[in-house]
Design a protein around this motif. Structure first.
Motif, PDB file in Angstrom:
ATOM      1  N   THR A   1      76.054  -5.844  66.368  1.00  0.00           N
ATOM      2  CA  THR A   1      74.833  -5.577  65.617  1.00  0.00           C
ATOM      3  C   THR A   1      74.934  -6.242  64.249  1.00  0.00           C
ATOM      4  O   THR A   1      76.024  -6.590  63.783  1.00  0.00           O
ATOM      5  N   SER A   2      73.804  -6.377  63.611  1.00  0.00           N
ATOM      6  CA  SER A   2      73.801  -6.982  62.278  1.00  0.00           C
ATOM      7  C   SER A   2      74.251  -5.960  61.239  1.00  0.00           C
ATOM      8  O   SER A   2      74.273  -4.758  61.491  1.00  0.00           O
ATOM      9  N   ASP A   3      74.595  -6.490  60.049  1.00  0.00           N
ATOM     10  CA  ASP A   3      75.065  -5.604  58.984  1.00  0.00           C
ATOM     11  C   ASP A   3      73.994  -4.616  58.536  1.00  0.00           C
ATOM     12  O   ASP A   3      74.307  -3.520  58.058  1.00  0.00           O
ATOM     13  N   ASP A   4      72.727  -5.030  58.678  1.00  0.00           N
ATOM     14  CA  ASP A   4      71.644  -4.160  58.214  1.00  0.00           C
ATOM     15  C   ASP A   4      71.008  -3.368  59.372  1.00  0.00           C
ATOM     16  O   ASP A   4      69.899  -2.849  59.245  1.00  0.00           O
ATOM     17  N   PHE A   5      71.724  -3.256  60.489  1.00  0.00           N
ATOM     18  CA  PHE A   5      71.203  -2.511  61.644  1.00  0.00           C
ATOM     19  C   PHE A   5      70.974  -1.055  61.246  1.00  0.00           C
ATOM     20  O   PHE A   5      71.847  -0.388  60.698  1.00  0.00           O
ATOM     21  N   ALA A   6      69.748  -0.555  61.500  1.00  0.00           N
ATOM     22  CA  ALA A   6      69.386   0.817  61.147  1.00  0.00           C
ATOM     23  C   ALA A   6      68.375   1.334  62.152  1.00  0.00           C
ATOM     24  O   ALA A   6      67.638   0.573  62.780  1.00  0.00           O
TER      25      ALA A   6
ATOM     26  N   TYR B   1      80.494  -4.171  70.213  1.00  0.00           N
ATOM     27  CA  TYR B   1      80.539  -3.397  71.454  1.00  0.00           C
ATOM     28  C   TYR B   1      80.860  -4.307  72.635  1.00  0.00           C
ATOM     29  O   TYR B   1      80.657  -5.510  72.579  1.00  0.00           O
ATOM     30  N   GLN B   2      81.414  -3.725  73.670  1.00  0.00           N
ATOM     31  CA  GLN B   2      81.903  -4.464  74.830  1.00  0.00           C
ATOM     32  C   GLN B   2      80.886  -4.427  75.974  1.00  0.00           C
ATOM     33  O   GLN B   2      79.867  -3.730  75.901  1.00  0.00           O
ATOM     34  N   ASP B   3      81.201  -5.171  77.020  1.00  0.00           N
ATOM     35  CA  ASP B   3      80.388  -5.094  78.232  1.00  0.00           C
ATOM     36  C   ASP B   3      80.330  -3.645  78.699  1.00  0.00           C
ATOM     37  O   ASP B   3      81.355  -2.946  78.755  1.00  0.00           O
TER      38      ASP B   3
ATOM     39  N   ALA C   1      78.216   5.767  70.525  1.00  0.00           N
ATOM     40  CA  ALA C   1      78.784   6.732  69.583  1.00  0.00           C
ATOM     41  C   ALA C   1      78.247   6.513  68.173  1.00  0.00           C
ATOM     42  O   ALA C   1      77.955   7.478  67.447  1.00  0.00           O
ATOM     43  N   ALA C   2      78.130   5.246  67.772  1.00  0.00           N
ATOM     44  CA  ALA C   2      77.648   4.948  66.424  1.00  0.00           C
ATOM     45  C   ALA C   2      76.212   5.435  66.236  1.00  0.00           C
ATOM     46  O   ALA C   2      75.857   5.995  65.186  1.00  0.00           O
ATOM     47  N   ILE C   3      75.374   5.209  67.259  1.00  0.00           N
ATOM     48  CA  ILE C   3      73.979   5.649  67.160  1.00  0.00           C
ATOM     49  C   ILE C   3      73.897   7.167  67.146  1.00  0.00           C
ATOM     50  O   ILE C   3      73.150   7.762  66.362  1.00  0.00           O
ATOM     51  N   ASN C   4      74.720   7.811  67.969  1.00  0.00           N
ATOM     52  CA  ASN C   4      74.668   9.268  68.048  1.00  0.00           C
ATOM     53  C   ASN C   4      75.295   9.952  66.845  1.00  0.00           C
ATOM     54  O   ASN C   4      75.042  11.133  66.594  1.00  0.00           O
ATOM     55  N   SER C   5      76.097   9.222  66.100  1.00  0.00           N
ATOM     56  CA  SER C   5      76.707   9.826  64.913  1.00  0.00           C
ATOM     57  C   SER C   5      75.670  10.181  63.854  1.00  0.00           C
ATOM     58  O   SER C   5      75.933  11.010  62.981  1.00  0.00           O
TER      59      SER C   5
ATOM     60  N   ALA D   1      71.365   8.207  71.851  1.00  0.00           N
ATOM     61  CA  ALA D   1      71.657   7.060  72.714  1.00  0.00           C
ATOM     62  C   ALA D   1      72.451   7.497  73.932  1.00  0.00           C
ATOM     63  O   ALA D   1      73.231   8.456  73.888  1.00  0.00           O
ATOM     64  N   SER D   2      72.252   6.775  75.038  1.00  0.00           N
ATOM     65  CA  SER D   2      73.003   7.021  76.267  1.00  0.00           C
ATOM     66  C   SER D   2      72.924   5.772  77.130  1.00  0.00           C
ATOM     67  O   SER D   2      72.200   4.823  76.815  1.00  0.00           O
ATOM     68  N   ARG D   3      73.696   5.767  78.203  1.00  0.00           N
ATOM     69  CA  ARG D   3      73.594   4.698  79.195  1.00  0.00           C
ATOM     70  C   ARG D   3      73.068   5.301  80.489  1.00  0.00           C
ATOM     71  O   ARG D   3      73.519   6.362  80.910  1.00  0.00           O
ATOM     72  N   ASP D   4      72.111   4.622  81.126  1.00  0.00           N
ATOM     73  CA  ASP D   4      71.584   5.137  82.378  1.00  0.00           C
ATOM     74  C   ASP D   4      72.463   4.711  83.543  1.00  0.00           C
ATOM     75  O   ASP D   4      73.500   4.052  83.357  1.00  0.00           O
ATOM     76  N   ALA D   5      72.053   5.068  84.750  1.00  0.00           N
ATOM     77  CA  ALA D   5      72.870   4.779  85.935  1.00  0.00           C
ATOM     78  C   ALA D   5      73.053   3.292  86.181  1.00  0.00           C
ATOM     79  O   ALA D   5      74.003   2.876  86.852  1.00  0.00           O
ATOM     80  N   ASN D   6      72.153   2.489  85.611  1.00  0.00           N
ATOM     81  CA  ASN D   6      72.239   1.037  85.785  1.00  0.00           C
ATOM     82  C   ASN D   6      72.948   0.349  84.620  1.00  0.00           C
ATOM     83  O   ASN D   6      72.944  -0.880  84.530  1.00  0.00           O
ATOM     84  N   GLY D   7      73.539   1.143  83.723  1.00  0.00           N
ATOM     85  CA  GLY D   7      74.288   0.567  82.610  1.00  0.00           C
ATOM     86  C   GLY D   7      73.432   0.116  81.455  1.00  0.00           C
ATOM     87  O   GLY D   7      73.925  -0.556  80.542  1.00  0.00           O
ATOM     88  N   ARG D   8      72.144   0.467  81.458  1.00  0.00           N
ATOM     89  CA  ARG D   8      71.269   0.051  80.363  1.00  0.00           C
ATOM     90  C   ARG D   8      71.347   1.034  79.203  1.00  0.00           C
ATOM     91  O   ARG D   8      71.565   2.232  79.406  1.00  0.00           O
ATOM     92  N   LEU D   9      71.151   0.542  78.013  1.00  0.00           N
ATOM     93  CA  LEU D   9      71.100   1.382  76.828  1.00  0.00           C
ATOM     94  C   LEU D   9      69.756   2.103  76.788  1.00  0.00           C
ATOM     95  O   LEU D   9      68.707   1.482  76.955  1.00  0.00           O
ATOM     96  N   VAL D  10      69.813   3.403  76.555  1.00  0.00           N
ATOM     97  CA  VAL D  10      68.597   4.205  76.472  1.00  0.00           C
ATOM     98  C   VAL D  10      68.597   4.943  75.139  1.00  0.00           C
ATOM     99  O   VAL D  10      69.531   5.680  74.831  1.00  0.00           O
TER     100      VAL D  10
END
Length: 570
Positions: A249-254, A265-267, A276-280, A289-298
């Motif tokens: 992500t960029s330095d100014d990601f918010a 972040y990794q594959d 974890a960073a988003i949920n913090s 934030a979570s990952r669905d059954a297909n591995g997508r970011l939700v």
């Protein structure tokens, strides 16, 4: 007086009176033996006519009472059958509620759906077999049936019993707007909610702040749902278009004004750093934030405020730049199956503006049993994407996509696909088809692989990623909640039918009470005319009996008077 032999006037008078007495005595005996004052028209011609009319009216009322009792029997038969159907609906709703929590596995939800299918079959079986004297009661054909409940023609009570098959009850209206992309202040009015009146809500702010957004609007709508008959829910969810790939992500990601900063972040986000960073900061942003059954970011907004991403999440997150600002989709539900008419100002901020596509569907109980069509699922609010069940990617070529601001795939970005080759070098074509290939390879998405389905695309408008049909009934969380809504409507439908026939039963009962009293009074009136008064008639009988005896004595004495003539001749 003179002494005559040829004409015995005294004997003749005694005979004439005895004849009259004998006739009256016969009448009295006839009345006493029959119990009727009128045994022939000669007894009382006008009285007989009136009594016959009253007798006919009383007999007709007696049959009307029988008709009413038959009508009550029919309605009670239907009522008890519907009572069993309501118990079945209660069980279905309990099972749908049981399925409406993510602690259930696919296997247990399928088992619950199998139970619901059997219950629906029994509900339909009751509807199709409940009959009275061979007449079907719950099939929808028992409409405007008449029961004669009076002594004169057309003095009837009408009764109707609506159909109770699963295909005819539970028709629920679902309307879901497009994905809202702009903040603002929206004012919503539900028009003709009761067929006459409009309900105007106070303006609601659509933004990323606490207490705003579609969640706040849904809360206002649900607060008065008992008045308008319209309920609301929302889905504010931003989903990546493919599985998470390694990125930064960029330095100014918010998110929602809360700075998160640079995250590598990794594959598949194997170490969970991105999630974890988003949920913090989720307590501040309201976004989880979570990952669905297909591995997508939700990314999900639980309270219905908007989701706004600043900076860049990187291409690996799979979130398109156009989805960086998302205020979700609003779903409206009406249990009577009628269209939900709305108006207001700035409705585009809730995805229901004049240029927005609103997905609409009316779904019966039976339709919730089978596989849910894509458009119906979209109207129910299954999809977080733009209305119609489709997510539109508005790039016609690889170059256009890679050159888009915030895509993270500009020339020289070094974004690699599997083998480590530079995507910009492998797919360097302006052909839209090449873009589909590039997009598929980049995110592991291909037609029919269960992640997304490339339904349509063209060089002018880009490509459409269409949602698939949804699995049946309660086999998904959204489906289970939809079934709960539909069963609630079905229950209301049956309650309305039962209330209607209950009112008819009360009407018939009141009519029968009145008829019974009327019949008694009519029989009493007829009795006054036709029946004999034994006390009076006994007195008459005694009188005429004595007169008959005295007449005989008089005749005897009159004949004895002739003997005096012989004394004159001696």
């Amino acid at each position: 007086m003179g002494f005559r032999i040829n004409t015995n006037i005294g004997a003749m008078n005694a005979h004439a009176n005895s004849t009259i007495t004998a006739r009256e005595l016969d009448k009295s005996l006839s009345r006493l033996s029959s119990g009727l004052r009128i045994n022939s028209a000669a007894d009382d011609a006008s009285g007989m006519a009136i009594a016959d009319s009253l007798r006919s009216q009383a007999a007709t009322l007696g049959q009307a009472i029988n008709n009413g009792n038959d009508a009550i029997g029919i309605l009670q038969t239907a009522d008890k059958a519907m009572d069993e159907q309501l118990k079945i609906l209660d069980t279905i709703k309990v099972k749908a509620t049981q399925a409406a929590q993510d602690g259930q596995s696919t296997k247990t939800r399928n088992m619950l759906q199998a139970d619901i299918n059997r219950l629906m079959e029994e509900l339909d079986n009751i509807a199709n077999t409940t009959a009275f004297n061979g007449k079907q009661l719950l099939s929808g054909n028992f409409i405007n049936q008449e029961f004669q409940l009076g002594a004169q023609s057309n003095q009837t009570v009408k009764a109707s019993i609506g159909p109770t098959q699963s295909s005819k009850i539970g028709v629920t209206r679902f309307e879901t707007g497009s994905q809202a992309k702009d903040s603002g202040i929206a004012q919503l009015t539900i028009k003709n909610y009761n067929g006459v009146d409009d309900f105007k809500f106070q303006p609601v702010v659509i933004s990323t702040s606490v207490g705003t957004g579609l969640g706040a609007l849904a809360e206002e709508i649900n607060r008065v749902s008992d008045i308008t008959g319209v309920r609301a829910n929302f889905l504010v969810e931003t989903t990546g278009v493919g599985p998470i790939k390694a990125g930064v992500t960029s330095d100014d990601f918010a998110i929602n004004g809360v700075k998160i900063g640079r995250i590598e972040y990794q594959d598949s986000d194997q170490n969970g750093s991105l999630v974890a960073a988003i949920n913090s900061v989720k307590d501040s942003t309201g976004v989880e934030a979570s990952r669905d059954a297909n591995g997508r970011l939700v990314l999900t907004s639980r309270d219905g405020r908007g989701i706004k991403i600043d900076g860049s999440m990187g291409p690996g997150a799979g979130v398109m730049k156009k989805d960086y600002e998302n205020y979700g989709r609003l779903s409206l539900i009406k249990n009577d199956g009628k269209d939900i008419l709305i108006s207001g100002s700035n409705l585009s901020t809730i995805g229901m503006g004049t240029t927005d596509m609103i997905s609409q569907a009316s779904v019966s109980l039976r339709e919730s049993k089978g596989r849910i069509d894509t458009n119906v699922a979209d109207a129910m609010g299954f999809n977080a994407y733009k209305g119609g069940g489709k997510m539109i990617v508005t790039f016609s070529s690889v170059s256009a996509f890679m050159g888009a601001q915030g895509s993270g795939m500009s020339e020289g970005s070094g974004f690699s696909v599997g083998s480590g080759k530079d995507m910009s070098k492998v797919y360097n074509s302006t052909d839209a088809l090449a873009f589909v290939t590039a997009f598929s390879a980049a995110f592991g998405v291909s037609p029919g692989n269960g992640v997304s389905q490339f339904a349509n695309f063209n060089t002018a408008g880009g490509m459409e990623i269409a949602a698939n049909d949804q699995t049946p009934g309660v086999t998904t969380l959204k489906g289970a909640m939809a079934v709960m809504d539909i069963v609630e409507t079905a229950t209301a439908n049956l309650d309305a039918i039962r209330a209607d026939i209950g009112a008819v039963q009360n009407q018939i009962t009141a009519t029968l009470n009145n008829i019974s009293v009327t019949q008694v009074n009519i029989k009493s009136a007829e009795s006054n005319i036709r029946d004999v008064d034994f006390a009076a008639e006994s007195a008459n009988f005694s009188k005429y009996n004595i007169l008959a005896q005295s007449g005989s004595y008089a005749m005897s004495q009159a004949n004895a008077v002739q003997q005096n003539v012989l004394k004159l001749l001696q």
